[in-house]
Design a protein around this motif. Structure first.
Motif, mmCIF file in Angstrom:
data_model
loop_
_atom_site.group_PDB
_atom_site.id
_atom_site.type_symbol
_atom_site.label_atom_id
_atom_site.label_comp_id
_atom_site.label_asym_id
_atom_site.label_seq_id
_atom_site.Cartn_x
_atom_site.Cartn_y
_atom_site.Cartn_z
ATOM 1 N N LYS A 198 0.694 -1.140 -0.225
ATOM 2 C CA LYS A 198 -0.050 -0.155 0.017
ATOM 3 C C LYS A 198 0.678 1.398 0.084
ATOM 4 N N ILE A 199 1.973 1.230 0.964
ATOM 5 C CA ILE A 199 2.826 2.255 1.037
ATOM 6 C C ILE A 199 3.470 2.530 -0.400
ATOM 7 N N VAL A 200 4.007 1.567 -1.258
ATOM 8 C CA VAL A 200 4.740 1.864 -2.519
ATOM 9 C C VAL A 200 3.629 2.226 -3.567
ATOM 10 N N ILE A 201 2.384 1.578 -3.475
ATOM 11 C CA ILE A 201 1.293 2.203 -4.479
ATOM 12 C C ILE A 201 0.872 3.642 -4.380
ATOM 13 N N SER A 202 1.051 4.026 -3.015
ATOM 14 C CA SER A 202 0.664 5.347 -2.796
ATOM 15 C C SER A 202 1.568 6.253 -2.991
ATOM 16 N N LEU A 203 3.076 5.953 -2.960
ATOM 17 C CA LEU A 203 4.183 6.624 -3.558
ATOM 18 C C LEU A 203 4.053 6.655 -5.051
ATOM 19 N N GLU A 204 3.798 5.650 -5.596
ATOM 20 C CA GLU A 204 3.807 5.848 -7.303
ATOM 21 C C GLU A 204 2.885 6.782 -7.805
ATOM 22 N N GLU A 205 1.737 6.863 -6.971
ATOM 23 C CA GLU A 205 0.698 8.012 -7.366
ATOM 24 C C GLU A 205 1.298 9.271 -7.088
ATOM 25 N N ILE A 206 2.138 9.298 -5.945
ATOM 26 C CA ILE A 206 2.489 10.895 -5.868
ATOM 27 C C ILE A 206 3.574 11.277 -6.812
ATOM 28 N N LEU A 207 4.335 10.174 -7.155
ATOM 29 C CA LEU A 207 5.599 10.455 -8.284
ATOM 30 C C LEU A 207 4.858 10.578 -9.509
ATOM 31 N N ARG A 208 3.883 10.118 -9.824
ATOM 32 C CA ARG A 208 3.189 10.244 -11.183
ATOM 33 C C ARG A 208 2.722 11.815 -11.375
ATOM 34 N N GLU A 209 2.198 12.161 -10.222
ATOM 35 C CA GLU A 209 1.770 13.796 -10.183
ATOM 36 C C GLU A 209 2.881 14.675 -10.384
ATOM 37 N N ARG A 210 4.224 14.167 -9.880
ATOM 38 C CA ARG A 210 5.302 15.132 -10.241
ATOM 39 C C ARG A 210 5.884 14.784 -11.400
ATOM 40 N N GLY A 211 5.438 13.964 -12.351
ATOM 41 C CA GLY A 211 5.832 13.929 -13.579
ATOM 42 C C GLY A 211 6.956 12.884 -13.786
ATOM 43 N N CYS A 212 6.914 11.803 -12.747
ATOM 44 C CA CYS A 212 8.274 11.043 -12.667
ATOM 45 C C CYS A 212 7.760 9.905 -13.610
ATOM 46 N N SER A 213 8.799 9.211 -14.573
ATOM 47 C CA SER A 213 8.276 8.282 -15.585
ATOM 48 C C SER A 213 8.909 6.934 -14.991
ATOM 49 N N ALA A 214 9.585 6.931 -13.998
ATOM 50 C CA ALA A 214 10.044 5.785 -13.545
ATOM 51 C C ALA A 214 10.544 5.544 -11.997
ATOM 52 N N VAL A 215 10.450 4.683 -11.062
ATOM 53 C CA VAL A 215 10.686 4.840 -9.627
ATOM 54 C C VAL A 215 12.098 3.625 -9.472
ATOM 55 N N ARG A 216 12.848 4.073 -8.819
ATOM 56 C CA ARG A 216 14.133 3.021 -8.570
ATOM 57 C C ARG A 216 14.233 2.865 -7.135
ATOM 58 N N LEU A 217 14.687 1.692 -6.688
ATOM 59 C CA LEU A 217 15.054 1.576 -5.281
ATOM 60 C C LEU A 217 16.174 0.340 -4.981
ATOM 61 N N TYR A 249 19.364 -6.156 -4.460
ATOM 62 C CA TYR A 249 18.983 -6.160 -6.000
ATOM 63 C C TYR A 249 18.486 -4.631 -6.428
ATOM 64 N N VAL A 250 18.624 -4.476 -7.443
ATOM 65 C CA VAL A 250 18.785 -3.114 -8.110
ATOM 66 C C VAL A 250 17.183 -3.395 -9.025
ATOM 67 N N CYS A 251 16.418 -2.469 -8.463
ATOM 68 C CA CYS A 251 15.024 -2.602 -8.831
ATOM 69 C C CYS A 251 14.340 -1.349 -9.303
ATOM 70 N N GLU A 252 13.516 -1.600 -10.522
ATOM 71 C CA GLU A 252 12.828 -0.352 -11.181
ATOM 72 C C GLU A 252 11.500 -0.629 -11.546
ATOM 73 N N LYS A 253 10.557 0.426 -11.612
ATOM 74 C CA LYS A 253 9.249 0.314 -12.254
ATOM 75 C C LYS A 253 9.088 1.519 -13.111
ATOM 76 N N ILE A 254 8.763 1.276 -14.379
ATOM 77 C CA ILE A 254 8.196 2.579 -15.208
ATOM 78 C C ILE A 254 6.948 2.675 -14.862
ATOM 79 N N LEU A 255 6.533 3.986 -14.624
ATOM 80 C CA LEU A 255 5.350 4.482 -14.354
ATOM 81 C C LEU A 255 4.649 4.749 -15.640
#
Length: 255
Positions: A198-217, A249-255
């Protein structure tokens, strides 16, 4: 926007349950001796926060729960909010970090993450918390909150030098941003309930609003539950690296 995480609006027997105007609507047959219980979560975005409401619905069926038991379960419904952390909550967030140190899958220590990281993230408005409203049965009153999870958006990317990353193309005339998230934590007694997702999904929504195309961790290889949660969220493992005296692990998700 309203998004159902579990269950769907449907008609079963004499009972209908669904979502209307951002809340659950439910009609029950008065003469039903018991209810078949279904539970789940739905998300409601309101202003600068995301609310997670725990719903308990009922439907007729052969495997029924006595009405008294159903009413008791309704009293235990949970209400969670994902929002920006406040400066006065810094000490509680630090206590949350420290509560997981020494657990089986944790790679943190008494020095990291600490007050320095919290203050830096707070100064950029990049600390987010997941809170749960207390029920009177838990020794609290409605409206009281407890921080059960936290996470940060990294203000300045720290992992750009890794060779694994994909390079998203520009969208129109606007170059899309790449963002990193870190310091994701869930209170020990709340782990295993899907809250990290839930936390990660919520952060993804915030990052989309900021115009981010990908999130990494980075996900510690030994932290199996965290790795599983990130994969369930749609992250891809691009490779492995050694950092901060551990293996990740190097992880990435394209938004």
């Amino acid at each position: 926007m309203l998004c159902c995480l579990s269950g769907r609006a449907s008609r079963r027997g004499r009972v209908f349950y669904g979502f209307r105007a951002g809340r659950q609507s439910r009609w029950l047959s008065r003469n039903a001796p018991g209810f078949f219980v279904k539970q789940g979560w739905y998300i409601e975005e309101v202003s600068d926060r995301i609310m997670y409401r725990h719903f308990i619905s009922a439907a007729g069926g052969s495997d029924r729960v006595p009405a008294a038991v159903f009413d008791e379960r309704r009293k235990k419904r949970r209400f969670m909010v994902f929002r920006k952390g406040r400066r006065e909550e810094a000490e509680k967030i630090l206590e949350l970090y420290q509560s997981v140190i020494g657990s089986e899958f944790c790679t943190w220590n008494e020095f990291y993450p600490g007050r320095e990281e919290i203050d830096a993230d707070m100064s950029c408005g990049n600390v987010y918390v997941l809170t749960e409203e207390k029920n009177p049965g838990d020794g609290g009153a409605y409206g009281e909150e407890r921080i059960v999870g936290a996470a940060s958006i990294v203000s300045e990317n720290e992992l750009d030098d890794l060779e694994f990353w994909s390079r998203p193309e520009t969208a129109g005339d606007r170059e899309k941003k790449i963002c990193e998230i870190a310091r994701i934590v869930v209170a020990p007694e709340y782990q295993g309930k899907g809250l990290a997702k839930k936390i990660v999904i919520s952060l993804e929504e915030i990052l989309r609003e900021r115009g981010c195309s990908a999130v990494r961790l980075l996900a510690a290889v030994k932290n199996i539950p965290a790795c599983r949660a990130y994969l369930h969220c749609g992250f891809r493992i691009l490779g492995e690296c050694d950092r901060y005296d551990d293996h990740y692990y190097v992880c990435e998700k394209i938004l």
